[in-house]
Scaffold this active site. Structure first.
Site, PDB file in Angstrom:
ATOM      1  N   SER A 157      12.643  29.944  34.513  1.00 23.21           N
ATOM      2  CA  SER A 157      13.583  29.750  35.260  1.00 23.21           C
ATOM      3  C   SER A 157      14.941  29.346  34.376  1.00 23.21           C
ATOM      4  O   SER A 157      16.083  29.368  35.031  1.00 23.21           O
ATOM      5  CB  SER A 157      13.620  28.470  36.428  1.00 23.21           C
ATOM      6  OG  SER A 157      13.365  27.335  35.359  1.00 23.21           O
ATOM      7  N   GLY A 173      15.452  26.414  33.116  1.00 26.40           N
ATOM      8  CA  GLY A 173      15.769  24.877  33.051  1.00 26.40           C
ATOM      9  C   GLY A 173      15.317  24.289  31.651  1.00 26.40           C
ATOM     10  O   GLY A 173      15.815  23.416  31.347  1.00 26.40           O
ATOM     11  N   ASP A 180      13.539  24.042  37.844  1.00 33.89           N
ATOM     12  CA  ASP A 180      12.995  22.675  38.069  1.00 33.89           C
ATOM     13  C   ASP A 180      13.648  21.888  36.945  1.00 33.89           C
ATOM     14  O   ASP A 180      14.214  22.468  35.946  1.00 33.89           O
ATOM     15  CB  ASP A 180      11.436  22.644  37.900  1.00 33.89           C
ATOM     16  CG  ASP A 180      10.945  22.876  36.823  1.00 33.89           C
ATOM     17  OD1 ASP A 180      11.646  23.519  35.954  1.00 33.89           O
ATOM     18  OD2 ASP A 180       9.826  22.428  36.480  1.00 33.89           O
ATOM     19  N   GLN A 184       5.665  19.022  39.467  1.00 36.16           N
ATOM     20  CA  GLN A 184       6.021  17.809  38.459  1.00 36.16           C
ATOM     21  C   GLN A 184       5.521  16.362  38.757  1.00 36.16           C
ATOM     22  O   GLN A 184       4.453  16.245  39.571  1.00 36.16           O
ATOM     23  CB  GLN A 184       7.633  17.864  38.494  1.00 36.16           C
ATOM     24  CG  GLN A 184       8.337  18.916  37.743  1.00 36.16           C
ATOM     25  CD  GLN A 184       7.994  19.016  36.283  1.00 36.16           C
ATOM     26  OE1 GLN A 184       7.566  18.153  35.742  1.00 36.16           O
ATOM     27  NE2 GLN A 184       8.429  20.193  35.855  1.00 36.16           N
ATOM     28  N   GLY A 197       5.775  19.954  32.917  1.00 38.33           N
ATOM     29  CA  GLY A 197       6.045  18.487  32.535  1.00 38.33           C
ATOM     30  C   GLY A 197       4.686  18.108  31.657  1.00 38.33           C
ATOM     31  O   GLY A 197       4.861  17.051  31.113  1.00 38.33           O
ATOM     32  N   CYS A 247     -13.426  39.159  13.345  1.00 36.10           N
ATOM     33  CA  CYS A 247     -12.155  39.757  14.360  1.00 36.10           C
ATOM     34  C   CYS A 247     -11.901  41.203  14.143  1.00 36.10           C
ATOM     35  O   CYS A 247     -12.056  41.757  12.990  1.00 36.10           O
ATOM     36  CB  CYS A 247     -10.766  38.967  13.813  1.00 36.10           C
ATOM     37  SG  CYS A 247      -9.466  39.550  14.761  1.00 36.10           S
ATOM     38  N   CYS A 303      -9.101  42.669  14.748  1.00 35.35           N
ATOM     39  CA  CYS A 303      -7.570  43.066  14.941  1.00 35.35           C
ATOM     40  C   CYS A 303      -7.492  44.008  13.763  1.00 35.35           C
ATOM     41  O   CYS A 303      -8.263  44.092  12.656  1.00 35.35           O
ATOM     42  CB  CYS A 303      -6.775  41.970  14.857  1.00 35.35           C
ATOM     43  SG  CYS A 303      -6.482  41.250  13.317  1.00 35.35           S
TER      44      CYS A 303
END
Lengths: 422, 422
Positions: A93, A95, A146, A189, A216, A304, A306
């Protein structure tokens, strides 16, 4: 379909195997979302990101609203087309980063006013404006604006902050324009306080969202406290919607949170660590800048698949970081993102197979073992006598594993991570 | 096969279509070699380099002998394995960069002593040591150590420098260890003086090499002088061996030199320019940082088939450079290398088809046309009234082409290019 779909395919204990459906395709959960802050996953092409198995990216509203602006992204076809990623996108958002990056913030009931960290220009962010920006970006999963309650917070501070976020959640919902395959997530939250987390879950469930994030956390409280909050929050949350733990985390955080019923994650850790030379491997972490890797012919992680591990030695990667070559961050980021997706794939399969505890405990145990050191450098530096290699004992091919001194597990604190520009 | 093979497949005027054969595969000529200074083509994976059509890379002896050292590269399997490039590699001798990058150089008949620009450590480079280093790197095409005669130089200076290089060429040949599929190139010096170039060609031909480079150009003399030197030097050179013009250049330099019988080139221009936001396109050059690209939905070059042009708008690339994102240099480097290979491919086909003059003149004419500007920005910045777009005239789809103000052709002076660490 209105909103986004979620199918809960299997459970194993509290761990969940699911599938999120959006206008840009499906996401198998538990899922890890690489962070593409400024419309790019740093040091990666989107083809490379897709090749790791990632099915959804996160974009940052704060960064994009400042540069190139949401209007510009919309003019250039929306975020998917802009950054050449045709799979789902979730945007935050704005925030959180207003709080961690911008200057001169003023909070009010209406929203937050701040100065850009880029050029000092003034901006105003409200729930309505954040939702509008995310709509212009063409985000599949929009997040409510938020206030990410700081840690530590007193119960009174946490309550006041949480209730503001709940009022903003209502306004975010009202501002959201529904479209098939696009959804809105609320954010729980309430800091570390069970009653407040419960109040927050109830408030959001009452409004009704396509998914529910847990906010949070990963802000300095530590893994144990984070898991405790999940332990008392998760059982309150509706079962038929995805749960997203924001800004988390290390591989061990992901495992512990999946164990506690979380479906989605994002974190800058694999990308940021990759750029500074830290690799996540099955046996913990490796700092490739460490001199002990200079002569090492082995890949970062022999198991791995990759491109970095298939084609490059630790000695070469060490050289790239020493020479400050861009290919070093590129290859380590690629590996780290691939490894993170491997961890998620392994967990998804284990949940489906009903052996999540066994598989996840084995992964955790290996992470704690630490890296095995290479054999002695066959060419010593002039002036430095070579260290004596331990002669192999009869019946043994290799010296006993030595724990890598540079495999100290990194701290995954979201606040710390977000202070730089990602 | 001893040494490396060369087949002259076709000629058109003085332009030559050939094939070089090495232990690591063939190179179709005329060929452009991307520069992989420190065992990496900056900002590119080797898979990406190969995807552009490049068949041979250049590595820098000076950089590699200092870091990670030739001994380290050899311990890690040689340069091909070290950097994950299984095609041919040419290495320079280190001489040029000792002159342009190192501190406190002392020249003698024996060789050159210098201090590393990285850590001030003292090093000694002789013809024999340079050949030995290139052997340890496992270079397919080894270059003789020479002195790159500065420009301008008096006739006496040029003669003395050229004769030293010829004595070093003899020593280089004596030190070279012959292996099938590996070869040694001599380097013609003699500055801008016809007699000295002739003496140098004769001296090298007498020694006998697998190929002949033309050195001492692209050091500030300008394109016209460079072409003049090629005009009187090329006819003296043997026809059955490849000719390599070192450190050149811009696309127009490549065309003019192929027209004059050159087979091989290397230059940092496509990679270095890519990192700073300059793109080479069919209509000249573009500086993607220019504000006029911010809203432009078009690719860099609509006729280009590279991943950058297939998937990304100029507006997005502009954003990446403005945001200082690593993906910007990655994508522009990729495009530039692809474009350079397109230029070479086009020339190879034209020589084979016997229409080199027609095709190359058309390419040159388009390069001089300049970029066509985009239509007006549909979203003007607040406070700035939008510029009035020119209304399309009847019977015309587009406004008349405007020449891009940022398409000033770059100067391709090798000395300038090599002053930074590539």
């Amino acid at each position: 379909m209105t909103g986004i779909g979620f199918d809960l395919l299997a459970t194993d204990g509290r761990a969940r195997r699911g599938r999120v459906t959006t206008a840009h395709g499906t996401i198998e959960t538990p899922a890890f979302m690489p962070v593409g802050t400024a419309a790019t996953v740093k040091a990666m092409t989107t083809d490379a990101v897709a090749s790791t198995g990632a099915e959804i990216l996160l974009g940052n509203t704060y960064h994009l609203m400042l540069r190139p602006t949401a209007e510009r992204v919309a003019q250039l076809g929306g975020l998917h087309r802009f950054m050449n990623w045709d799979k789902p996108i979730l945007t935050d958002s704005g925030g959180f980063q207003v709080m961690s990056l911008s200057d001169l913030r003023t909070m009010s009931e209406e929203g937050v006013t701040f100065k850009s960290h880029l050029d000092g220009s003034r901006h105003h962010l409200t729930p309505e404006r954040s939702i509008q920006i995310q709509h212009m970006l063409d985000s599949n999963i929009t997040m409510c604006l938020d206030e990410c309650t700081p840690f530590p917070a007193t119960e009174a501070q946490a309550e006041s902050s949480m209730r503001l976020s709940m009022r903003w959640a209502r306004r975010s919902k009202d501002a959201f324009v529904e479209r098939p395959g696009y959804g809105l997530f609320g954010i729980v939250q309430g800091s570390v306080y069970p009653e407040q987390r419960a109040e927050s879950v109830a408030a959001l469930t009452d409004i009704g969202f396509d998914g529910y994030a847990i906010g949070g956390l990963a802000v300095g409280e530590g893994q144990e406290t984070m898991f405790r909050v999940l332990d008392f929050t998760e059982p309150l949350m509706v079962k038929d919607r995805p749960r997203y733990l924001m800004g988390v985390g290390r591989p061990s955080d992901l495992i512990g949170a999946v164990r506690r019923g979380v479906d989605m994650f994002d974190c800058v850790m694999p990308t940021r660590s990759g750029r500074t030379g830290q690799a996540f491997v099955r046996r913990g972490t490796i700092n490739i800048r460490n001199a002990r890797h200079a002569h090492d012919e082995r890949p970062l992680d022999a198991e791995c698949g990759c491109p970095t591990c298939r084609s490059y030695s630790r000695g070469y990667l060490h050289h790239l970081f020493k020479a400050d070559e861009m290919l070093g961050p590129m290859l380590l980021t690629w590996h780290n993102l691939h490894y993170y997706q491997d961890v998620m794939r392994t967990m998804r399969e284990a949940i489906a197979d009903g052996n999540f505890e066994e598989v996840s405990s084995a992964m955790e145990a290996r992470m704690n073992e630490g890296d095995i050191e290479a054999t002695v450098d066959p060419i010593a530096k002039p002036g430095k006598p070579p260290k004596q290699g331990r002669p192999p004992k009869a019946g043994k091919d290799t010296a006993p594993p030595k724990v890598d001194k540079d495999s100290e597990p990194p701290k995954a604190e979201r606040v710390e991570e977000e202070k730089t520009d990602e």
